[in-house]
Design a protein around this motif. Structure first.
Motif, PDB file in Angstrom:
ATOM      1  N   ARG A 116      47.822  33.421  49.002  1.00  4.94           N
ATOM      2  CA  ARG A 116      46.835  32.626  49.823  1.00  4.94           C
ATOM      3  C   ARG A 116      45.586  32.372  48.899  1.00  4.94           C
ATOM      4  NH1 ARG A 116      47.447  36.058  55.072  1.00  4.94           N
ATOM      5  NH2 ARG A 116      49.268  35.211  55.885  1.00  4.94           N
ATOM      6  N   GLN A 117      45.032  33.492  48.234  1.00  9.66           N
ATOM      7  CA  GLN A 117      43.825  33.526  47.405  1.00  9.66           C
ATOM      8  C   GLN A 117      43.883  32.236  46.281  1.00  9.66           C
ATOM      9  OE1 GLN A 117      42.864  37.349  46.480  1.00  9.66           O
ATOM     10  NE2 GLN A 117      42.100  38.024  48.599  1.00  9.66           N
ATOM     11  N   SER A 118      45.221  32.447  45.646  1.00  9.19           N
ATOM     12  CA  SER A 118      45.395  31.497  44.451  1.00  9.19           C
ATOM     13  C   SER A 118      45.515  30.044  44.693  1.00  9.19           C
ATOM     14  CB  SER A 118      46.840  31.979  43.845  1.00  9.19           C
ATOM     15  OG  SER A 118      48.004  31.811  44.474  1.00  9.19           O
ATOM     16  N   LYS A 119      46.099  29.951  46.091  1.00  9.69           N
ATOM     17  CA  LYS A 119      45.972  28.423  46.602  1.00  9.69           C
ATOM     18  C   LYS A 119      44.741  28.077  46.846  1.00  9.69           C
ATOM     19  CE  LYS A 119      50.698  28.231  46.879  1.00  9.69           C
ATOM     20  NZ  LYS A 119      51.764  27.401  46.400  1.00  9.69           N
ATOM     21  N   ALA A 120      44.141  28.779  47.578  1.00  4.36           N
ATOM     22  CA  ALA A 120      42.531  28.559  47.748  1.00  4.36           C
ATOM     23  C   ALA A 120      41.780  28.204  46.655  1.00  4.36           C
ATOM     24  CB  ALA A 120      41.945  29.537  48.911  1.00  4.36           C
TER      25      ALA A 120
END
Length: 71
Positions: A65-69
């Motif tokens: 999720r963090q890498s996509k954000a």
């Protein structure tokens, strides 16, 4: 994601291959490809059975999720 057993209140700490597949919405073959390439946490072996710590799957999901954000 961490499930609780209704009968005795014990929290489930390990996922089966099927539960991992359902939790992250990837087919089993994709999971094994990612394990082999180091992109996904490896399972713990119990004889011929594979299990994943729920916390490892939660951590991996959060990292995704963090890498996509950030992308």
């Amino acid at each position: 994601m961490q499930q609780e057993n209704q009968s005795n209140g014990i929290k489930k700490q390990l996922y089966t291959e099927k539960e991992v597949s359902e939790a992250i919405n990837f087919k089993r073959t994709k999971i094994w490809q990612m394990v082999k390439s180091g992109e996904f946490p490896p399972p713990i072996k119990f004889g011929r059975w594979n299990r994943w710590h729920v916390a490892d799957i939660q951590q991996w999901t959060e990292q995704q999720r963090q890498s996509k954000a950030g992308a």
